[in-house]
Design a protein around this motif. Sequence first.
Motif, PDB file in Angstrom:
ATOM      1  N   VAL A 185       0.590  -1.320   0.344  1.00 11.28           N
ATOM      2  CA  VAL A 185       0.284   0.514  -0.215  1.00 11.28           C
ATOM      3  C   VAL A 185       0.666   0.973  -0.190  1.00 11.28           C
ATOM      4  N   LYS A 186       0.788   2.027  -0.799  1.00 14.19           N
ATOM      5  CA  LYS A 186       1.436   3.285  -1.127  1.00 14.19           C
ATOM      6  C   LYS A 186       0.595   4.676  -0.274  1.00 14.19           C
ATOM      7  N   THR A 187      -0.556   4.354  -0.799  1.00 11.05           N
ATOM      8  CA  THR A 187      -1.187   5.653   0.015  1.00 11.05           C
ATOM      9  C   THR A 187      -3.293   5.405   0.160  1.00 11.05           C
ATOM     10  N   SER A 188      -3.401   5.511   1.230  1.00 10.37           N
ATOM     11  CA  SER A 188      -5.049   5.236   0.340  1.00 10.37           C
ATOM     12  C   SER A 188      -6.097   6.507   0.859  1.00 10.37           C
ATOM     13  N   PHE A 189      -6.968   7.203   0.657  1.00 11.49           N
ATOM     14  CA  PHE A 189      -7.563   7.940   1.265  1.00 11.49           C
ATOM     15  C   PHE A 189      -9.371   8.135   0.807  1.00 11.49           C
ATOM     16  N   ARG A 190      -9.920   8.226   1.761  1.00 11.45           N
ATOM     17  CA  ARG A 190     -11.544   8.956   0.719  1.00 11.45           C
ATOM     18  C   ARG A 190     -12.275  10.067   0.112  1.00 11.45           C
ATOM     19  N   ILE A 191     -12.750   9.795  -1.175  1.00  9.24           N
ATOM     20  CA  ILE A 191     -13.177  10.584  -2.589  1.00  9.24           C
ATOM     21  C   ILE A 191     -14.052  11.318  -1.511  1.00  9.24           C
ATOM     22  N   GLY A 192     -14.220  11.564  -0.795  1.00 13.65           N
ATOM     23  CA  GLY A 192     -15.150  12.691  -0.068  1.00 13.65           C
ATOM     24  C   GLY A 192     -14.967  12.528   1.882  1.00 13.65           C
ATOM     25  N   PRO A 193     -14.684  13.390   2.423  1.00 19.76           N
ATOM     26  CA  PRO A 193     -14.912  13.120   3.580  1.00 19.76           C
ATOM     27  C   PRO A 193     -16.613  12.786   4.660  1.00 19.76           C
ATOM     28  N   GLY A 194     -16.698  11.945   5.177  1.00 13.67           N
ATOM     29  CA  GLY A 194     -17.669  12.445   5.886  1.00 13.67           C
ATOM     30  C   GLY A 194     -18.324  11.094   5.028  1.00 13.67           C
ATOM     31  N   THR A 195     -17.814  10.365   3.306  1.00 16.69           N
ATOM     32  CA  THR A 195     -19.163  10.191   2.374  1.00 16.69           C
ATOM     33  C   THR A 195     -19.357   8.811   2.730  1.00 16.69           C
ATOM     34  N   SER A 196     -20.840   8.192   2.698  1.00 18.56           N
ATOM     35  CA  SER A 196     -21.033   6.548   3.175  1.00 18.56           C
ATOM     36  C   SER A 196     -20.988   5.785   1.838  1.00 18.56           C
ATOM     37  N   SER A 197     -22.254   4.788   1.739  1.00 21.91           N
ATOM     38  CA  SER A 197     -22.522   3.945   0.579  1.00 21.91           C
ATOM     39  C   SER A 197     -22.831   4.757  -0.030  1.00 21.91           C
ATOM     40  N   ALA A 198     -23.499   5.535  -0.103  1.00 21.67           N
ATOM     41  CA  ALA A 198     -23.648   5.944  -1.449  1.00 21.67           C
ATOM     42  C   ALA A 198     -22.872   6.380  -2.235  1.00 21.67           C
ATOM     43  N   ALA A 199     -21.738   6.301  -2.061  1.00 24.32           N
ATOM     44  CA  ALA A 199     -20.678   7.219  -2.710  1.00 24.32           C
ATOM     45  C   ALA A 199     -19.627   6.209  -2.906  1.00 24.32           C
ATOM     46  N   ALA A 200     -20.219   4.926  -3.727  1.00 28.37           N
ATOM     47  CA  ALA A 200     -19.625   4.031  -3.892  1.00 28.37           C
ATOM     48  C   ALA A 200     -18.848   4.223  -5.281  1.00 28.37           C
ATOM     49  N   ILE A 201     -17.358   4.260  -5.569  1.00 22.42           N
ATOM     50  CA  ILE A 201     -16.369   3.746  -6.459  1.00 22.42           C
ATOM     51  C   ILE A 201     -17.226   2.879  -7.612  1.00 22.42           C
ATOM     52  N   LYS A 202     -17.270   3.245  -9.404  1.00 19.55           N
ATOM     53  CA  LYS A 202     -17.612   2.419  -9.764  1.00 19.55           C
ATOM     54  C   LYS A 202     -16.905   2.856 -10.808  1.00 19.55           C
ATOM     55  N   SER A 203     -15.779   3.247 -10.845  1.00 18.61           N
ATOM     56  CA  SER A 203     -14.874   3.269 -12.094  1.00 18.61           C
ATOM     57  C   SER A 203     -13.781   4.612 -12.212  1.00 18.61           C
ATOM     58  N   ILE A 204     -12.416   4.321 -12.194  1.00 13.91           N
ATOM     59  CA  ILE A 204     -11.558   4.923 -12.327  1.00 13.91           C
ATOM     60  C   ILE A 204     -10.484   4.727 -14.118  1.00 13.91           C
ATOM     61  N   GLU A 205     -10.758   6.084 -13.770  1.00 17.00           N
ATOM     62  CA  GLU A 205     -10.355   6.217 -15.170  1.00 17.00           C
ATOM     63  C   GLU A 205      -9.023   7.540 -15.540  1.00 17.00           C
ATOM     64  N   PHE A 206      -7.372   6.905 -16.111  1.00 14.93           N
ATOM     65  CA  PHE A 206      -6.161   7.502 -16.340  1.00 14.93           C
ATOM     66  C   PHE A 206      -6.521   8.330 -16.989  1.00 14.93           C
ATOM     67  N   SER A 207      -5.927   9.916 -17.671  1.00 16.60           N
ATOM     68  CA  SER A 207      -6.033  10.362 -19.289  1.00 16.60           C
ATOM     69  C   SER A 207      -4.016   9.606 -19.943  1.00 16.60           C
ATOM     70  N   ARG A 208      -3.891  10.536 -20.625  1.00 14.23           N
ATOM     71  CA  ARG A 208      -2.985   9.199 -21.698  1.00 14.23           C
ATOM     72  C   ARG A 208      -2.169  10.013 -21.555  1.00 14.23           C
ATOM     73  N   ARG A 209      -1.949  11.383 -21.441  1.00 12.12           N
ATOM     74  CA  ARG A 209      -0.957  12.245 -21.232  1.00 12.12           C
ATOM     75  C   ARG A 209      -0.872  12.866 -20.575  1.00 12.12           C
ATOM     76  N   THR A 210      -1.780  13.357 -19.326  1.00 13.49           N
ATOM     77  CA  THR A 210      -1.292  13.756 -18.199  1.00 13.49           C
ATOM     78  C   THR A 210      -1.255  13.356 -17.303  1.00 13.49           C
ATOM     79  N   ASP A 211      -0.762  14.000 -16.123  1.00 14.71           N
ATOM     80  CA  ASP A 211      -0.835  13.192 -14.715  1.00 14.71           C
ATOM     81  C   ASP A 211      -2.781  13.364 -14.137  1.00 14.71           C
ATOM     82  N   PHE A 212      -3.190  12.690 -14.659  1.00 16.97           N
ATOM     83  CA  PHE A 212      -5.004  13.233 -13.661  1.00 16.97           C
ATOM     84  C   PHE A 212      -5.891  11.847 -14.131  1.00 16.97           C
ATOM     85  N   PHE A 213      -6.286  12.214 -12.462  1.00 15.61           N
ATOM     86  CA  PHE A 213      -7.299  10.436 -12.975  1.00 15.61           C
ATOM     87  C   PHE A 213      -8.587  10.904 -12.228  1.00 15.61           C
TER      88      PHE A 213
END
Length: 491
Positions: A185-213
């Motif tokens: 494990v490098k790092t971990s975090f929640r996508i929003g403070p105090g998020t519940s099960s309603a904020a379940a992560i459905k997909s993760i996508e990365f850009s091809r030429r910039t450092d964003f996801f």
Amino acid sequence: MNTRLVSESFGQNYPEEFDGALDCASLAVTCAFNRRGTLLAVGCNDGRIVIWDFLTRGIAKVISAHVHPVCSLSWSRAGYKLLSVSTDNNVCIWDVLSGECDIKYRFPSPVMKVQFHPRNDKMFLVCPMRHPAVLVHVDTTHEIIPMDDEGDVSIVASFDRRGDHIYTGNSRGKLLILTCSDLKVKTSFRIGPGTSSAAAIKSIEFSRRTDFFLVNSADRVIRVYDVRKVLKGGKDEDPEPTQKLQDLVNKTMWKKCCFSGDGEYICAGSARQHSLYIWERSVGNLVKILHGTKGEMLLDVVWHPVRPIMASISSGVVSIWSQNQVENWSAFAPDFKELDENVEYEERESEFDQSDEDKSVELSQERREEDVEVDVTGIDPVAAFCSSDEEDDSNALLYLPISPEIEEPEEGWGPEGAPNEDLSSKRSGDSKENVSPKKKRPKTHDVSLENAPIDEVHPLVSNRPKEKQTTGNKKGRNNSKGEGKKDRKKH
């Protein structure tokens, strides 16, 4: 030079209108571009994989891959291998040139997604349904990616742009980043403070030429993160996203999200209808909404790696979206002018002379300076095809060879002018012998997963019988009403 002009658009760099459809003769389910965008692989409902030559918009190859619907596809970096998975839990690696299966993996539970490693085609990622993701090493072993919470088994996973890390997300909105080499494990975090099960992560996508996801979650918000800021943060530190994208009016749930080839735009497909929303990543403003036919449901959407073109799938048809092409002749000739009516033109005295006596000496000096030696043999790498930190792949598979089919050959086309009857008989004999050509048997591996949901059914399969039943009942009711009316008329 031409590829640079193609990749650098004049004006907007996103699709603006519908530009035709690709009919695969069977219902399309999923699609994926190769790294250069020259080939488009389409997974169909009958298990076939149709590979389109995207420049000519023609079918280059059809692979009879599976028996059940194909639900996910992934190209290798060089484009010679294609990874596919169907609803019968079989994951296969295909040789694109020969169309044969190299290796087959049998999983005990349904598989939602497969992805090749961005730099190594001997490694790929598998996301089974309700089970931790699996990292498979070709011809060797497989490793189960560790989870932060063992009670939560709804996991989505994806490689980053270079394949150094694996990003996993669970149904409680927590994102875990692990190193690909040792799965620590490098790092971990929640996508929003105090998020519940309603904020379940459905997909993760990365850009091809910039450092964003981006992270697509069940709370109908698309969050865009900077990879560098996320990796610098420690464990359980919640970094703020650079952008939050959502439909404030209709509160749309997103089916599929993707980056543009240059990473400047983000496209999200609605889960309710065939609508594509395009945002500008740096500002976060909505720039375009593309609407398909009403009543259709979106299944998949992908952005071309180099050009401002998108391909979306709905109702089994692949729709192509591109820019509005306007003819601009002044781009080819700077002195060109479009005239609404005839204009009298007065020519100069020396305009059509072989040697212009009135020309200035300065012009001749400028033209002499323009005479530069041009290297026509060397090949410079095109920046649009490779990222900022990677080299250009000269051995990539760009196109598939196609042999023309001759239905009615001319007389004497064979060796030494042999008659057509003998050749046709030979060809028929050869075709009879080669009706079932011997294909090499692929290596088959059974992957055993502990606590895997064996009785689970893939969502693509579970949704179809209901639709068929409803349509069948409607037809049955209509027929029964019609027959009843006919009987009444007879009486």
